[in-house]
Design an enzyme around this catalytic site. Structure first.
Site, PDB file in Angstrom:
ATOM      1  N   LEU A   1     -17.758  -2.671   2.091  1.00 29.25           N
ATOM      2  CA  LEU A   1     -18.693  -1.652   1.572  1.00 29.25           C
ATOM      3  C   LEU A   1     -18.727  -1.688   0.051  1.00 29.25           C
ATOM      4  O   LEU A   1     -19.203  -0.729  -0.577  1.00 29.25           O
ATOM      5  CB  LEU A   1     -18.248  -0.254   2.045  1.00 29.25           C
ATOM      6  CG  LEU A   1     -18.204  -0.078   3.570  1.00 29.25           C
ATOM      7  CD1 LEU A   1     -17.489   1.219   3.953  1.00 29.25           C
ATOM      8  CD2 LEU A   1     -19.622  -0.087   4.134  1.00 29.25           C
TER       9      LEU A   1
ATOM     10  N   TYR B   1       0.845  -1.205   0.000  1.00 29.91           N
ATOM     11  CA  TYR B   1       0.000   0.000   0.000  1.00 29.91           C
ATOM     12  C   TYR B   1       0.877   1.250   0.000  1.00 29.91           C
ATOM     13  O   TYR B   1       1.571   1.547   0.968  1.00 29.91           O
ATOM     14  CB  TYR B   1      -0.943   0.026   1.217  1.00 29.91           C
ATOM     15  CG  TYR B   1      -1.938  -1.119   1.285  1.00 29.91           C
ATOM     16  CD1 TYR B   1      -2.234  -1.909   0.175  1.00 29.91           C
ATOM     17  CD2 TYR B   1      -2.604  -1.415   2.473  1.00 29.91           C
ATOM     18  CE1 TYR B   1      -3.143  -2.955   0.245  1.00 29.91           C
ATOM     19  CE2 TYR B   1      -3.524  -2.457   2.549  1.00 29.91           C
ATOM     20  CZ  TYR B   1      -3.775  -3.229   1.433  1.00 29.91           C
ATOM     21  OH  TYR B   1      -4.672  -4.272   1.516  1.00 29.91           O
TER      22      TYR B   1
ATOM     23  N   SER C   1     -13.060  -4.995   1.713  1.00 29.96           N
ATOM     24  CA  SER C   1     -14.030  -4.253   0.880  1.00 29.96           C
ATOM     25  C   SER C   1     -15.484  -4.577   1.260  1.00 29.96           C
ATOM     26  O   SER C   1     -16.317  -4.847   0.383  1.00 29.96           O
ATOM     27  CB  SER C   1     -13.785  -4.517  -0.615  1.00 29.96           C
ATOM     28  OG  SER C   1     -12.462  -4.228  -0.980  1.00 29.96           O
TER      29      SER C   1
ATOM     30  N   ARG D   1     -16.219  -1.384  -1.871  1.00 25.78           N
ATOM     31  CA  ARG D   1     -15.322  -0.278  -2.245  1.00 25.78           C
ATOM     32  C   ARG D   1     -16.073   1.047  -2.270  1.00 25.78           C
ATOM     33  O   ARG D   1     -15.861   1.892  -3.144  1.00 25.78           O
ATOM     34  CB  ARG D   1     -14.623  -0.567  -3.581  1.00 25.78           C
ATOM     35  CG  ARG D   1     -13.824  -1.874  -3.565  1.00 25.78           C
ATOM     36  CD  ARG D   1     -13.071  -2.117  -4.840  1.00 25.78           C
ATOM     37  NE  ARG D   1     -12.519  -3.459  -4.911  1.00 25.78           N
ATOM     38  CZ  ARG D   1     -11.297  -3.822  -4.504  1.00 25.78           C
ATOM     39  NH1 ARG D   1     -10.478  -2.919  -4.012  1.00 25.78           N
ATOM     40  NH2 ARG D   1     -10.886  -5.063  -4.620  1.00 25.78           N
TER      41      ARG D   1
HETATM   42  N1  LIG Z   1      -6.355  -8.528   1.005  1.00 23.23           N
HETATM   43  C1  LIG Z   1      -6.602  -7.812  -0.073  1.00 23.23           C
HETATM   44  O1  LIG Z   1      -6.276  -8.195  -1.195  1.00 23.23           O
HETATM   45  C2  LIG Z   1      -7.313  -6.498   0.084  1.00 23.23           C
HETATM   46  C3  LIG Z   1      -7.879  -5.852  -1.025  1.00 23.23           C
HETATM   47  C4  LIG Z   1      -8.553  -4.645  -0.815  1.00 23.23           C
HETATM   48  C5  LIG Z   1      -8.646  -4.112   0.460  1.00 23.23           C
HETATM   49  N2  LIG Z   1      -8.062  -4.737   1.519  1.00 23.23           N
HETATM   50  C6  LIG Z   1      -8.152  -4.196   2.893  1.00 23.23           C
HETATM   51  O2  LIG Z   1      -9.529  -4.036   3.228  1.00 23.23           O
HETATM   52  C7  LIG Z   1      -9.775  -2.698   3.640  1.00 23.23           C
HETATM   53  C8  LIG Z   1     -11.187  -2.287   3.263  1.00 23.23           C
HETATM   54  O3  LIG Z   1     -11.452  -2.477   1.901  1.00 23.23           O
HETATM   55  P1  LIG Z   1     -11.606  -1.268   0.847  1.00 23.23           P
HETATM   56  O4  LIG Z   1     -10.988  -0.047   1.410  1.00 23.23           O
HETATM   57  O5  LIG Z   1     -11.130  -1.803  -0.454  1.00 23.23           O
HETATM   58  O6  LIG Z   1     -13.172  -1.101   0.646  1.00 23.23           O
HETATM   59  P2  LIG Z   1     -14.427  -0.705   1.534  1.00 23.23           P
HETATM   60  O7  LIG Z   1     -14.088  -0.759   2.965  1.00 23.23           O
HETATM   61  O8  LIG Z   1     -15.525  -1.536   1.010  1.00 23.23           O
HETATM   62  O9  LIG Z   1     -14.705   0.792   1.060  1.00 23.23           O
HETATM   63  C9  LIG Z   1     -13.770   1.828   1.184  1.00 23.23           C
HETATM   64  C10 LIG Z   1     -14.279   3.022   0.425  1.00 23.23           C
HETATM   65  O10 LIG Z   1     -15.506   3.461   1.002  1.00 23.23           O
HETATM   66  C11 LIG Z   1     -15.394   4.804   1.469  1.00 23.23           C
HETATM   67  N3  LIG Z   1     -16.096   4.854   2.770  1.00 23.23           N
HETATM   68  C12 LIG Z   1     -15.775   4.192   3.891  1.00 23.23           C
HETATM   69  N4  LIG Z   1     -16.693   4.416   4.853  1.00 23.23           N
HETATM   70  C13 LIG Z   1     -17.611   5.255   4.338  1.00 23.23           C
HETATM   71  C14 LIG Z   1     -18.790   5.844   4.841  1.00 23.23           C
HETATM   72  N5  LIG Z   1     -19.214   5.599   6.064  1.00 23.23           N
HETATM   73  N6  LIG Z   1     -19.484   6.673   4.025  1.00 23.23           N
HETATM   74  C15 LIG Z   1     -19.061   6.915   2.762  1.00 23.23           C
HETATM   75  N7  LIG Z   1     -17.956   6.379   2.209  1.00 23.23           N
HETATM   76  C16 LIG Z   1     -17.224   5.552   2.994  1.00 23.23           C
HETATM   77  C17 LIG Z   1     -13.924   5.079   1.584  1.00 23.23           C
HETATM   78  O11 LIG Z   1     -13.659   6.422   1.321  1.00 23.23           O
HETATM   79  P3  LIG Z   1     -12.744   7.330   2.308  1.00 23.23           P
HETATM   80  O12 LIG Z   1     -11.416   6.661   2.398  1.00 23.23           O
HETATM   81  O13 LIG Z   1     -12.717   8.618   1.593  1.00 23.23           O
HETATM   82  O14 LIG Z   1     -13.484   7.362   3.598  1.00 23.23           O
HETATM   83  C18 LIG Z   1     -13.332   4.193   0.471  1.00 23.23           C
HETATM   84  O15 LIG Z   1     -13.404   4.859  -0.770  1.00 23.23           O
HETATM   85  C19 LIG Z   1      -8.662  -1.902   2.957  1.00 23.23           C
HETATM   86  O16 LIG Z   1      -8.437  -0.660   3.596  1.00 23.23           O
HETATM   87  C20 LIG Z   1      -7.483  -2.838   3.052  1.00 23.23           C
HETATM   88  O17 LIG Z   1      -6.882  -2.715   4.343  1.00 23.23           O
HETATM   89  C21 LIG Z   1      -7.420  -5.927   1.340  1.00 23.23           C
END
Ligand SMILES: NC(=O)c1ccc[n+]([C@@H]2O[C@H](COP(=O)([O-])OP(=O)(O)OC[C@H]3O[C@@H](n4cnc5c(N)ncnc54)[C@H](OP(=O)(O)O)[C@@H]3O)[C@@H](O)[C@H]2O)c1
Length: 329
Positions: free
Chosen positions: A204, A55, A202, A206
């Site tokens: 939410l 990251y 993810s 994404r």
């Molecule tokens: N193992 C893997 O291959 C892998 C892949 C992807 C992700 N991950 C991990 O999983 C974590 C979460 O997944 P993700 O970040 O991909 O997706 P997510 O949690 O589904 O969604 C994140 C997105 O939603 C927005 N968001 C979050 N809370 C919100 C709310 N209450 N209201 C409006 N928008 C909101 C965030 O924007 P803002 O940042 O602007 O708040 C960001 O754009 C990552 O941070 C990472 O640590 C792991």
């Protein structure tokens, strides 16, 4: 905060904090707000933080270390190894070899400025390295005290079983949300059977399920620009779905983000989602999910709503899909 049991009697917050978007993949980094978000997470009792060496090519681990180091005893830190960004930034390659992992763990420890990583994941399963060999090498890190628990990400049930026979696997982290349900087939039952925590990434979708994602406002560098689900072919379906979901959340008495996270939490008591955010406002919102109780009737209404909007699109493009481990049984 509510807590869920993990590993050897650890108490992890029922939702963790995904830190990826603070330095990588979505939008534009804002370190000041990210640091404030990390401090708020501490105040809210969110003690399970998720990062990876890839990251921001190490920047995410460095950023987190600023809050992690002075609060080491209050945070359970998870990081991952294996991916490197290609030199021309056109994609990623994966290396799960023991030699590579040995170097990667030292670099993560240095960037995080700690002696021991609480949970160390292989970010993917390398088709060129037997999973038993990779996990055998990861187990050496446990013996040496560099790592406490082992995890896998996007692993098939077959690989999880093989890995677990070499050394206990404490967590499997894979994509799981209302829109991505593949793990329900064999991965979730396998984790449940073997006593492994499942960490949905993810949750939410994404950002889609928050009903605030504006695809037209995403910078060209945003990772979602590459993924089928966030393309025009699915836009109308997904906007209508998100709006209807937000209406349902309003009727239930919570925000759409809270409903999406509460749904994941309701799928099993070994499940600890890691919604990602770099903003205090969103973190505060997401934290409310732990207090949302969903009835059977609510869960049924959610399924009925999803069935009305089936054109959600694939979660991954071909390149990312190829890196997902598949069952060979
Ligand atoms: N193992 C893997 O291959 C892998 C892949 C992807 C992700 N991950 C991990 O999983 C974590 C979460 O997944 P993700 O970040 O991909 O997706 P997510 O949690 O589904 O969604 C994140 C997105 O939603 C927005 N968001 C979050 N809370 C919100 C709310 N209450 N209201 C409006 N928008 C909101 C965030 O924007 P803002 O940042 O602007 O708040 C960001 O754009 C990552 O941070 C990472 O640590 C792991």
């Amino acid at each position: 905060m509510k807590f869920r049991k993990f590993g050897n009697n650890e108490q992890l917050s029922a939702i963790g904090l995904g830190c990826m978007s603070m330095s990588h993949a979505y939008g534009v980094p804002n370190d000041e707000e990210s640091i404030a978000t990390l401090h708020l997470a501490l105040d809210l009792g969110i003690n399970f933080w998720d990062t990876a060496d890839v990251y921001g090519s190490g920047k995410n681990e460095e950023l987190i270390s600023k809050v992690l180091v002075p609060n080491r005893d209050k945070i359970f830190i998870a990081t991952k190894f294996g991916f490197t960004a290609n030199a021309d930034n056109t994609g990623m390659t994966f290396n799960g070899s023991p030699e590579y992992m040995r170097k990667a763990v030292e670099q993560s420890l240095k960037r995080l400025q700690i002696d021991t990583i609480d949970l160390y994941y292989a970010h993917r399963i390398d088709p060129n390295v037997p999973v038993e060999e990779m996990v055998g090498a990861m187990a050496e890190l446990v013996k040496e005290g560099k790592v406490r628990y082992l995890g896998l990400s996007e692993a098939s049930a077959t690989s999880i079983r093989k890995a677990h026979s070499v050394h206990p696997i404490s967590a499997v982290q894979s994509e799981y949300s209302l829109l991505t349900r593949e793990v329900e087939g064999s991965v979730l039952p396998t984790c449940k059977e073997l006593g492994i925590a499942f960490v949905p990434f993810s949750p939410l979708a994404r950002g889609l399920m928050t009903n605030t994602l504006d695809l037209s406002a995403l910078p060209d560098t945003d990772f979602r620009k590459k993924l089928p689900r966030y393309q025009q072919a699915h836009q109308q379906n997904n906007e209508q779905l998100a709006a209807a979901f937000a209406d349902l959340a309003g009727k239930i008495g919570c925000s759409p983000a809270q409903l999406a996270i509460a749904w994941v939490l309701a799928q099993g008591d070994n499940i600890i989602p890691i919604p990602g955010t770099k903003k205090r406002k969103n973190l505060q919102d997401n934290t409310g999910a732990v207090d949302v109780e969903l009835s059977t009737d609510h869960l049924q209404q959610i399924e009925e709503l999803l069935a009305k909007y089936p054109n959600v699109g694939d979660r991954y493009d071909e390149g990312s899909r190829k890196m997902v481990d598949k069952d060979n049984v």
